[in-house]
Design a protein around this motif. Structure first.
Motif, short mmCIF file in Angstrom:
data_model
loop_
_atom_site.label_atom_id
_atom_site.label_comp_id
_atom_site.label_asym_id
_atom_site.label_seq_id
_atom_site.Cartn_x
_atom_site.Cartn_y
_atom_site.Cartn_z
N TRP A 146 17.80 -1.63 4.85
CA TRP A 146 16.49 -1.61 4.19
C TRP A 146 16.61 -1.02 2.79
O TRP A 146 16.08 -1.57 1.83
CB TRP A 146 15.49 -0.81 5.02
CG TRP A 146 14.07 -1.01 4.56
CD1 TRP A 146 13.20 -1.97 4.95
CD2 TRP A 146 13.38 -0.20 3.59
NE1 TRP A 146 12.00 -1.82 4.29
CE2 TRP A 146 12.08 -0.75 3.45
CE3 TRP A 146 13.71 0.92 2.84
CZ2 TRP A 146 11.12 -0.22 2.59
CZ3 TRP A 146 12.77 1.46 1.97
CH2 TRP A 146 11.50 0.89 1.86
N LYS A 166 0.13 4.71 16.16
CA LYS A 166 0.56 3.81 15.10
C LYS A 166 -0.61 2.97 14.61
O LYS A 166 -0.82 2.80 13.40
CB LYS A 166 1.70 2.93 15.62
CG LYS A 166 2.38 2.10 14.53
CD LYS A 166 1.86 0.70 14.44
CE LYS A 166 2.70 -0.14 13.50
NZ LYS A 166 2.12 -1.48 13.25
N GLU A 184 6.50 0.16 10.63
CA GLU A 184 5.73 0.07 9.39
C GLU A 184 4.27 0.48 9.52
O GLU A 184 3.63 0.23 10.54
CB GLU A 184 5.81 -1.36 8.84
CG GLU A 184 7.21 -1.77 8.44
CD GLU A 184 7.30 -3.20 7.95
OE1 GLU A 184 6.27 -3.92 8.06
OE2 GLU A 184 8.37 -3.61 7.46
N GLU A 207 2.90 -2.24 5.88
CA GLU A 207 4.07 -3.04 5.51
C GLU A 207 5.21 -2.23 4.92
O GLU A 207 6.16 -2.79 4.36
CB GLU A 207 3.68 -4.17 4.55
CG GLU A 207 2.67 -5.15 5.15
CD GLU A 207 2.35 -6.31 4.23
OE1 GLU A 207 2.72 -6.23 3.03
OE2 GLU A 207 1.73 -7.28 4.70
N MET A 208 5.15 -0.91 5.04
CA MET A 208 6.25 -0.05 4.60
C MET A 208 6.57 0.93 5.73
O MET A 208 5.66 1.43 6.41
CB MET A 208 5.88 0.72 3.33
CG MET A 208 5.62 -0.18 2.14
SD MET A 208 7.08 -1.13 1.61
CE MET A 208 7.90 0.07 0.58
N PRO A 209 7.85 1.23 5.94
CA PRO A 209 8.23 2.14 7.04
C PRO A 209 7.58 3.50 6.91
O PRO A 209 7.36 4.00 5.79
CB PRO A 209 9.76 2.24 6.89
CG PRO A 209 10.17 1.06 6.09
CD PRO A 209 9.03 0.75 5.18
N TRP A 234 9.30 5.74 4.56
CA TRP A 234 8.94 5.58 3.15
C TRP A 234 7.72 6.43 2.81
O TRP A 234 7.67 7.08 1.76
CB TRP A 234 8.68 4.11 2.86
CG TRP A 234 8.21 3.79 1.47
CD1 TRP A 234 8.98 3.54 0.37
CD2 TRP A 234 6.85 3.66 1.03
NE1 TRP A 234 8.18 3.27 -0.72
CE2 TRP A 234 6.87 3.33 -0.34
CE3 TRP A 234 5.62 3.78 1.67
CZ2 TRP A 234 5.71 3.13 -1.09
CZ3 TRP A 234 4.45 3.57 0.93
CH2 TRP A 234 4.50 3.26 -0.43
N HIS A 235 6.73 6.45 3.68
CA HIS A 235 5.52 7.24 3.45
C HIS A 235 5.86 8.73 3.34
O HIS A 235 5.32 9.44 2.48
CB HIS A 235 4.52 7.03 4.59
CG HIS A 235 3.93 5.66 4.63
ND1 HIS A 235 2.67 5.37 4.13
CD2 HIS A 235 4.41 4.48 5.11
CE1 HIS A 235 2.41 4.08 4.30
NE2 HIS A 235 3.45 3.53 4.90
N MET A 255 11.43 3.48 11.00
CA MET A 255 11.33 2.22 10.26
C MET A 255 10.16 1.36 10.73
O MET A 255 9.94 0.26 10.20
CB MET A 255 12.64 1.43 10.40
CG MET A 255 13.85 2.14 9.82
SD MET A 255 13.63 2.63 8.08
CE MET A 255 13.60 1.03 7.28
N GLU A 286 -2.29 2.84 10.89
CA GLU A 286 -2.39 1.53 10.23
C GLU A 286 -3.82 1.26 9.78
O GLU A 286 -4.07 0.78 8.66
CB GLU A 286 -1.92 0.43 11.17
CG GLU A 286 -1.89 -0.97 10.58
CD GLU A 286 -0.75 -1.20 9.62
OE1 GLU A 286 -0.94 -1.95 8.65
OE2 GLU A 286 0.33 -0.62 9.84
N HIS A 319 12.01 -5.63 -1.06
CA HIS A 319 10.79 -5.15 -0.43
C HIS A 319 9.70 -4.81 -1.45
O HIS A 319 8.53 -4.76 -1.11
CB HIS A 319 11.08 -3.90 0.40
CG HIS A 319 12.18 -4.08 1.40
ND1 HIS A 319 12.04 -4.87 2.52
CD2 HIS A 319 13.43 -3.57 1.46
CE1 HIS A 319 13.18 -4.84 3.21
NE2 HIS A 319 14.02 -4.06 2.59
#
Length: 259
Positions: A63, A240, A27, A30-32, A35-36, A25, A244, A70
């Motif tokens: 979430w 990370k 990010e 701005e998304m976990p 999600w990707h 979770m 990003e 979101h």
């Protein structure tokens, strides 16, 4: 087919954020990262997911329960009752089952616990902390072509992951933990498993990457799908930040769904 995603570990090597939430979770853009990973599968038509949760599993459930919050603009109108208006409503075509597979359960044990959700079907299996541009359709085609129990995606990168010895027929003949002297390909996750995989999973103490993988390899039931494209795990804050940055500058190789 369903995609099973391991998302229950403690994420101790990226404790700067994982003390507040499960590592999947954390990010990127701005998304976990979870999600990707799901967006990659969805791009290839896989829209049903089973999330193996554990550590702070409520964060994952909350979430998804608030997904509209979101992804959309929301008006909370308290002038005439408690009305909620969703603007530009957007939802992925996903069916997501989040399963609490236990706080201290090992990876193999987590997979064993979700058996009833995949039933007697072949399923995808991956980790919730690595992004890639692997072609999911070609991965499945390769898996179907050889008829073995498990296919995993192999990548060449210097990481502390499981090392694979692969012969000329893509048979994985040995599976072991990486050593500093190795220059071999490693386990990148993004696996396909036949339901027979559950016969190799004993209980909550089973580590998927140890006895099950070794036994599959020794019996000739483990194949490697080599991926020479992008793959990156997110074990540390440095990794990370790198992911990003790639997202922010519009150069995220794993973002195949918007190219």
């Amino acid at each position: 087919m369903k995609a099973v995603i391991l998302a229950g570990g403690f994420g101790t090597r990226i404790s700067e954020e994982s003390h507040l939430k499960p590592k999947p979770m954390i990010e990127i853009g701005e998304m976990p990262i979870l999600w990707h990973i799901m967006k990659l599968y969805s791009y290839y038509g896989v829209n049903e997911f089973v999330i193996c949760a554990g550590y702070k599993q409520h964060v994952i459930k909350e979430w998804f329960a608030d997904y509209f919050l979101h992804t959309s603009d929301i008006t909370f109108d308290f002038t005439n009752g408690n009305n909620i208006i969703v603007h530009k409503q957007h939802a992925e075509p996903w069916k997501v089952t989040v399963v609490d597979t236990g706080l201290n359960t090992m990876t193999g044990g987590r997979v064993k616990r979700i058996k009833k959700y995949v039933e007697n079907e072949t399923f995808y299996l991956t980790y919730g902390d690595a992004v890639s541009d692997v072609n999911i359709n070609k991965l499945l085609e390769f898996h179907k072509s050889h008829g073995k129990i498990c296919t995993l995606t192999s990548v060449s990168i210097a990481q502390q992951k499981g090392v694979l010895d692969i012969d000329s027929n893509n048979n994985i003949t040995a599976f072991r933990e990486k050593e500093d002297t190795d220059g071999a390909v490693i386990n990148g996750g993004y696996m396909v498993c036949n339901p027979e995989i559950f016969e190799y999973l004993k209980d909550d103490t089973t580590v998927f990457e140890q006895e099950p993988m070794k036994n599959l390899a020794s019996k000739g039931e483990l194949k490697g799908f080599y991926h020479d494209g992008f793959w990156q795990c997110m074990d540390t804050k440095r990794e990370k930040d790198m992911l990003e940055n790639l997202w922010e500058i519009g150069n995220a190789p794993w973002k195949v769904w918007d190219k």
